[in-house]
Design a protein around this motif. Structure first.
Motif, mmCIF file in Angstrom:
data_model
loop_
_atom_site.group_PDB
_atom_site.id
_atom_site.type_symbol
_atom_site.label_atom_id
_atom_site.label_comp_id
_atom_site.label_asym_id
_atom_site.label_seq_id
_atom_site.Cartn_x
_atom_site.Cartn_y
_atom_site.Cartn_z
ATOM 1 N N LEU A 196 -9.033 -6.680 -12.643
ATOM 2 C CA LEU A 196 -8.586 -7.894 -13.329
ATOM 3 C C LEU A 196 -7.163 -8.267 -12.952
ATOM 4 C CD1 LEU A 196 -10.025 -7.295 -16.923
ATOM 5 C CD2 LEU A 196 -10.828 -8.948 -15.231
ATOM 6 N N MET A 197 -6.368 -7.290 -12.538
ATOM 7 C CA MET A 197 -4.982 -7.569 -12.154
ATOM 8 C C MET A 197 -4.919 -8.606 -11.037
ATOM 9 S SD MET A 197 -3.673 -3.600 -12.189
ATOM 10 C CE MET A 197 -2.107 -3.972 -11.398
ATOM 11 N N ALA A 198 -5.829 -8.475 -10.073
ATOM 12 C CA ALA A 198 -5.823 -9.385 -8.927
ATOM 13 C C ALA A 198 -6.394 -10.757 -9.267
ATOM 14 C CB ALA A 198 -6.609 -8.771 -7.774
ATOM 15 N N CYS A 199 -6.973 -10.889 -10.454
ATOM 16 C CA CYS A 199 -7.560 -12.174 -10.881
ATOM 17 C C CYS A 199 -6.579 -13.019 -11.684
ATOM 18 C CB CYS A 199 -8.814 -11.924 -11.715
ATOM 19 S SG CYS A 199 -10.114 -11.025 -10.840
ATOM 20 N N ALA A 200 -5.371 -12.517 -11.900
ATOM 21 C CA ALA A 200 -4.392 -13.242 -12.712
ATOM 22 C C ALA A 200 -3.988 -14.546 -12.035
ATOM 23 C CB ALA A 200 -3.161 -12.370 -12.952
ATOM 24 N N GLY A 201 -3.677 -15.531 -12.876
ATOM 25 C CA GLY A 201 -3.234 -16.834 -12.379
ATOM 26 C C GLY A 201 -2.171 -17.416 -13.272
ATOM 27 N N ARG A 202 -1.889 -18.678 -13.087
ATOM 28 C CA ARG A 202 -0.856 -19.333 -13.874
ATOM 29 C C ARG A 202 -1.300 -19.511 -15.322
ATOM 30 N NH1 ARG A 202 1.881 -24.155 -10.258
ATOM 31 N NH2 ARG A 202 1.974 -23.042 -8.253
ATOM 32 N N GLY A 203 -0.316 -19.630 -16.208
ATOM 33 C CA GLY A 203 -0.604 -19.888 -17.610
ATOM 34 C C GLY A 203 -1.260 -18.704 -18.284
ATOM 35 N N PRO A 204 -2.238 -18.968 -19.188
ATOM 36 C CA PRO A 204 -2.898 -17.886 -19.915
ATOM 37 C C PRO A 204 -3.587 -16.872 -19.000
ATOM 38 C CG PRO A 204 -3.372 -19.996 -20.935
ATOM 39 C CD PRO A 204 -2.682 -20.301 -19.652
ATOM 40 N N ALA A 205 -3.988 -17.299 -17.817
ATOM 41 C CA ALA A 205 -4.669 -16.382 -16.887
ATOM 42 C C ALA A 205 -3.753 -15.256 -16.418
ATOM 43 C CB ALA A 205 -5.196 -17.153 -15.684
ATOM 44 N N ARG A 262 5.344 -14.915 -6.582
ATOM 45 C CA ARG A 262 4.924 -15.977 -5.668
ATOM 46 C C ARG A 262 3.570 -16.587 -6.018
ATOM 47 N NH1 ARG A 262 9.857 -16.942 -3.981
ATOM 48 N NH2 ARG A 262 10.724 -15.372 -2.560
ATOM 49 N N ASP A 263 2.619 -15.771 -6.467
ATOM 50 C CA ASP A 263 1.274 -16.284 -6.742
ATOM 51 C C ASP A 263 1.094 -16.727 -8.191
ATOM 52 O OD1 ASP A 263 1.130 -14.893 -4.246
ATOM 53 O OD2 ASP A 263 -1.054 -14.885 -4.417
ATOM 54 N N VAL A 264 1.637 -15.939 -9.127
ATOM 55 C CA VAL A 264 1.471 -16.266 -10.550
ATOM 56 C C VAL A 264 2.651 -17.088 -11.061
ATOM 57 C CG1 VAL A 264 0.928 -15.259 -12.827
ATOM 58 C CG2 VAL A 264 0.194 -14.087 -10.753
ATOM 59 N N HIS A 265 3.758 -17.122 -10.295
ATOM 60 C CA HIS A 265 4.929 -17.954 -10.603
ATOM 61 C C HIS A 265 5.549 -17.601 -11.960
ATOM 62 C CE1 HIS A 265 4.083 -20.510 -7.132
ATOM 63 N NE2 HIS A 265 2.807 -20.445 -7.482
ATOM 64 N N LEU A 266 5.792 -16.304 -12.170
ATOM 65 C CA LEU A 266 6.420 -15.843 -13.400
ATOM 66 C C LEU A 266 7.912 -15.639 -13.201
ATOM 67 C CD1 LEU A 266 3.835 -13.185 -14.670
ATOM 68 C CD2 LEU A 266 4.098 -15.553 -15.443
ATOM 69 N N SER A 267 8.687 -15.814 -14.270
ATOM 70 C CA SER A 267 10.122 -15.526 -14.242
ATOM 71 C C SER A 267 10.336 -14.020 -14.359
ATOM 72 C CB SER A 267 10.819 -16.229 -15.405
ATOM 73 O OG SER A 267 10.369 -15.687 -16.645
ATOM 74 N N ALA A 268 11.583 -13.586 -14.141
ATOM 75 C CA ALA A 268 11.903 -12.159 -14.234
ATOM 76 C C ALA A 268 11.584 -11.628 -15.629
ATOM 77 C CB ALA A 268 13.367 -11.923 -13.891
#
Length: 416
Positions: free
Chosen positions: A301-310, A248-254
């Motif tokens: 750092l796990m909680a700092c992940a975001g979309r794309g390279p982040a 939901r937050d990082v919007h990654l596929s399975a």
């Protein structure tokens, strides 16, 4: 190390647990994805599934400890593993004729947890029988390396299987892996001594209280058990929001989630390779607290992940965290095995497992509730920050230092 490679019984046990670990790691991705993507469950729902798996240990853990000390450990592990296979097969079986529901997922997790109580409780005493005392730390490190390999391969395999066959059918891999583990254990031909019995007394309550009293009286065992329970509480709380956070937050596929979890979990493999050397260099006590204290802060750092390279920040944080956790866990588990008398180790393991089982469902529910209330990102950050404080507290309080690892003979242990 060479003696372990020549130990056929240990290698069979190791092989079975490695394959089973990969299968179970598939389910750690597949089952939450069934809940989140197909059933649209909130983080609290994922937490309920995790809690169901650990609830049986809370309810019957102490009784199982008495059972294990009164019965052959290998036979217990075989039928318990077969029960876990059947439990996991429920999910793909239901998917074959329709769509799984939350009650089905909770039932499968609960039954698997029920049989898992018997397997885990018998596992530690049986390992003590299969492996000589001087090889125990190395054996624990090798077994932990297998879990790390499973954590690397399992999520990636799980993500691929989910995309190919669907999340529910991917759980078939877990059911099959339990059967393979049972087969490997059945091939172990080491002679197991008959369960100890005394004076025909078969009452349960004295046998249970002997195990609890033994653990509470031994300062080192008490510290190890409480530390493991606290760590598992926080890790389960984090696990309840991880997949939801990545979806939901990082919007990654399975598939991407599987890769991220696999890369991050590889830190555990590195930690397992050096755990034996670390414990020999610094001692079990210092390694248990120190490794976690040094590495836990980077887990934020796990909680700092975001979309794309982040998104890679999640993998980096998980890598460092699992690296330290693996070294710490190897040290903790070896301490518990060495500091316990073999005659009562089943009940000691069951009592320690009860503590962890009491905190793990609570951790899953609290982690899910925090994720629903604060949001997955804030909840994940808060949970890992608490783990950092726990690790610092273990080091500063010197809880684990100054204790020896010689097992005390149970003064009043009723072997049953």
């Amino acid at each position: 190390m060479a003696s372990l490679w020549r130990n056929r019984s240990f290698n069979l046990l190791w092989t079975g647990q490695t394959i089973n670990g990969v299968g179970s790691a598939v389910s750690t991705v597949a089952i939450p994805l069934v809940a989140v993507k197909q059933l649209h469950a909130a983080p609290f729902g994922v937490g309920v599934i995790t809690a169901a798996e650990w609830l049986p240990a809370l309810l019957i853990g102490l009784l199982v400890g008495v059972w294990v000390d009164r019965h052959h450990r290998r036979a217990t592990m075989i039928w318990a593993g077969a029960g876990q296979a059947v439990s996991m097969a429920i999910v793909p079986a239901v998917a074959q004729w329709g769509r799984p529901t939350m009650p089905v997922l909770i039932l499968a997790a609960g039954l698997c947890g029920l049989f898992g109580v018997f397997f885990r409780t018998a596992y530690s005493p049986y390992l003590r029988l299969v492996v000589p005392r001087e090889d125990l730390a190395r054996a624990n490190a090798k077994l932990r390396s297998s879990r790390s390999v499973a954590s690397i391969c399992g999520p990636a395999l799980g993500g691929a299987l989910v995309q190919l066959a669907g999340a529910a059918r991917a759980v078939t891999a877990d059911a099959a892996s339990f059967l393979v583990a049972c087969l490997c254990i059945s091939r172990i031909d080491i002679e197991e001594p008959p369960p100890a019995r005394t004076s025909g007394d078969t009452s349960l309550w004295p046998a249970i209280t002997d195990g609890v009293t033994y653990l509470l009286r031994a300062r080192l065992l008490r510290a190890v058990s409480l530390s493991l329970a606290a760590i598992n509480f926080l890790l389960t709380a984090a696990g309840a929001v991880e997949v939801y956070f990545l979806v939901r937050d990082v919007h990654l596929s399975a598939g991407s989630i599987g890769v991220i979890l696999a890369v991050g979990s590889s830190g555990g493999l590195v930690g397992a390779f050096i755990a034996g050397s670390v414990t020999e260099r610094f001692g079990f006590n210092a390694a248990a607290a120190g490794a976690l204290c040094v590495t836990a802060p980077l887990g934020l750092l796990m909680a700092c992940a975001g979309r794309g390279p982040a998104a890679s920040l999640f993998a980096v944080g998980l890598f460092v965290l699992t690296f330290g956790l693996t070294i710490s866990t190897v040290a903790f588990m070896t301490l518990r095995q060495l500091a316990s008398s073999p005659a009562i180790l089943g009940r000691v393991s069951a009592t320690s497992d009860l503590l962890m089982s009491a905190t793990i469902p609570l951790g899953a529910l609290i982690g899910g509730a925090l994720g629903s209330w604060l949001g997955a990102r804030v909840a994940l950050f808060a949970i890992i920050a608490t783990l950092c404080l726990l690790a610092l507290g273990l080091v500063l309080s010197r809880t684990l230092t100054g204790s020896h690892t010689t097992a005390e003979e149970p003064a009043t242990a009723n072997s049953g």
